[in-house]
Scaffold this active site. Structure first.
Site, PDB file in Angstrom:
ATOM      1  N   LYS A 122      17.576   5.157  44.630  1.00  0.00           N
ATOM      2  CA  LYS A 122      17.889   3.896  43.951  1.00  0.00           C
ATOM      3  C   LYS A 122      19.047   4.051  42.972  1.00  0.00           C
ATOM      4  O   LYS A 122      19.854   3.140  42.814  1.00  0.00           O
ATOM      5  CB  LYS A 122      16.656   3.360  43.210  1.00  0.00           C
ATOM      6  CG  LYS A 122      15.616   2.786  44.154  1.00  0.00           C
ATOM      7  CD  LYS A 122      14.581   1.964  43.409  1.00  0.00           C
ATOM      8  CE  LYS A 122      13.571   1.397  44.398  1.00  0.00           C
ATOM      9  NZ  LYS A 122      12.440   0.749  43.734  1.00  0.00           N
ATOM     10  N   LYS A 206      13.920   1.602  57.927  1.00  0.00           N
ATOM     11  CA  LYS A 206      12.706   0.821  57.684  1.00  0.00           C
ATOM     12  C   LYS A 206      13.015  -0.648  57.448  1.00  0.00           C
ATOM     13  O   LYS A 206      14.048  -0.991  56.885  1.00  0.00           O
ATOM     14  CB  LYS A 206      11.996   1.363  56.434  1.00  0.00           C
ATOM     15  CG  LYS A 206      10.908   2.354  56.750  1.00  0.00           C
ATOM     16  CD  LYS A 206      10.169   2.774  55.491  1.00  0.00           C
ATOM     17  CE  LYS A 206       9.572   1.597  54.751  1.00  0.00           C
ATOM     18  NZ  LYS A 206       8.714   1.982  53.615  1.00  0.00           N
ATOM     19  N   LYS A 209      12.987  -5.260  52.121  1.00  0.00           N
ATOM     20  CA  LYS A 209      13.401  -6.495  51.462  1.00  0.00           C
ATOM     21  C   LYS A 209      14.811  -6.373  50.890  1.00  0.00           C
ATOM     22  O   LYS A 209      15.434  -7.373  50.576  1.00  0.00           O
ATOM     23  CB  LYS A 209      12.398  -6.930  50.390  1.00  0.00           C
ATOM     24  CG  LYS A 209      12.048  -5.920  49.334  1.00  0.00           C
ATOM     25  CD  LYS A 209      10.862  -6.439  48.498  1.00  0.00           C
ATOM     26  CE  LYS A 209      10.226  -5.323  47.689  1.00  0.00           C
ATOM     27  NZ  LYS A 209       8.908  -5.686  47.166  1.00  0.00           N
TER      28      LYS A 209
END
Ligand code: TRP
Length: 344
Positions: A122, A206, A209
């Site tokens: 991240k 994957k 969102k």
């Protein structure tokens, strides 16, 4: 729902999990987490929360956050969590999570957190610009779990490392304060047919969102047409479906779609393949689209109905928070006593 309230489960095992209110839920969350939550509530005492403390590790619009929490709660309810059986609440309504996280910040070592791959992913190249909260995120996650002395944590494969950290923190606390067995060493439950649902645009990543392409995922709140369209547009190859599962090797998109079909239908992937062997995606995709719409469509409908008048959701979250605070309070008091705080 029937009027007769099922008896809440009592016993030593306790399930806890949560989802962040930071973006639309999708098919991957549904199969990887929500379905499992609903199933586990009948097997063990279950606490499921909305991780709004965690959510602000990335910027969230304050005008929207409360509704995002309600959306996750609506998704929990629409996928079968029963507030009379499971305890459903917002993390911010139970201050004990944050209080225990502070103590755990002093138990966890920098070296442990430096290894967390989710933070590295991240933060990317500019970790000095990330919030301190993002760094210490897994410590709060450990507190979420251990404040209830939970023993089982249903999560996606990507959370395995955070669960290992949770166990390390529990073990070090038990050791340092000489309180063997005070915190259990919780187990990650990552198995299941929906463990790895991949993007509809790229079978090697994957479903997420944060993927910029909305066509990469089926959102719980998509209408039926949108769901069908996304399945029809899903990336595939030109070959027909083989008879054996092994022969799907090297065809990640085909594998993913077969996996989705099997998980939604509650069947084995091999069984699905046997049915469609020799057919191309022109035959398979419309069947998959129908299945997706028939399972996911009603969930989105229920969510929209509940969110139109959120009073009931708020009532459920308030009652859940009250129950969660009751369970957390004696555990936090014990921690304060063990640490030697003036106020316990
Ligand atoms: N980190 C989890 C995720 O992104 C969400 C989460 C926060 C969680 N606290 C938790 C999951 C405690 C399980 C238990 O999926």
């Amino acid at each position: 729902m029937t009027d007769q309230a099922p008896a809440p489960f009592t016993g030593k095992s306790r399930v806890l999990s949560g989802v962040q209110p930071s973006g639309d839920l999708h098919l991957g969350n549904y199969l990887g987490a929500l379905v499992k939550f609903a199933r586990l509530q009948n097997e063990m005492e279950t606490f499921i929360f909305v991780a709004d403390l965690h959510a602000i590790t990335a910027w969230q619009d304050p005008a929207k956050l409360k509704n995002q929490v309600r959306e996750i709660a609506a998704a929990y309810l629409a996928t079968g969590l029963d507030p009379r059986v499971a305890t459903i609440f917002a993390q911010s309504a139970v201050p004990a999570h944050a209080e225990l996280a502070w103590v755990f910040n002093c138990v966890a070592r920098l070296g442990w957190l430096d290894r967390m791959t989710q933070f590295k992913d991240k933060a990317g190249k500019h970790k000095e610009r990330e919030s301190v909260g993002l760094y210490t995120y897994p410590v709060l996650q450990a507190a979420d779990i251990l404040i209830y002395k939970a023993t089982h944590v249903p999560v996606g494969e990507d959370q395995r490392q955070h669960l290992e950290l949770t166990r390390d923190i529990a073990a070090k606390f038990n050791h340092d304060f000489d309180t063997p067995g005070f915190f259990p060493l919780p187990e990650a439950l990552t198995q299941g047919p929906g463990a790895r649902i991949m993007s509809l645009r790229d079978g090697s990543v994957k479903m997420s969102k944060s993927d910029p392409s909305d066509n990469s995922r089926i959102n719980l709140t998509d209408d039926a047409d949108t769901m069908s369209q996304k399945i029809r547009k899903a990336r595939t190859d030109a070959e027909v479906l083989p008879e054996k599962l092994e022969d799907l090797a090297g065809r990640p998109e085909a594998q993913n779609l077969i996996g989705i079909y099997a998980a939604l239908a509650g069947r084995q992937a091999q069984d699905v393949l046997t049915e469609f062997a020799g057919h191309g995606f022109g035959v398979f995709k419309p069947k998959l689209a129908d299945l997706v719409v028939s399972v996911m469509g009603p969930i989105g409908g229920d969510m929209r109905r509940m969110l139109a008048d959120p009073a009931e959701i708020d009532r459920i979250l308030s009652a859940g928070a009250e129950r969660a605070r009751e369970v957390a309070a004696p555990n936090l008091a014990e921690v304060k006593r063990i640490v030697g705080y003036w106020a316990s």
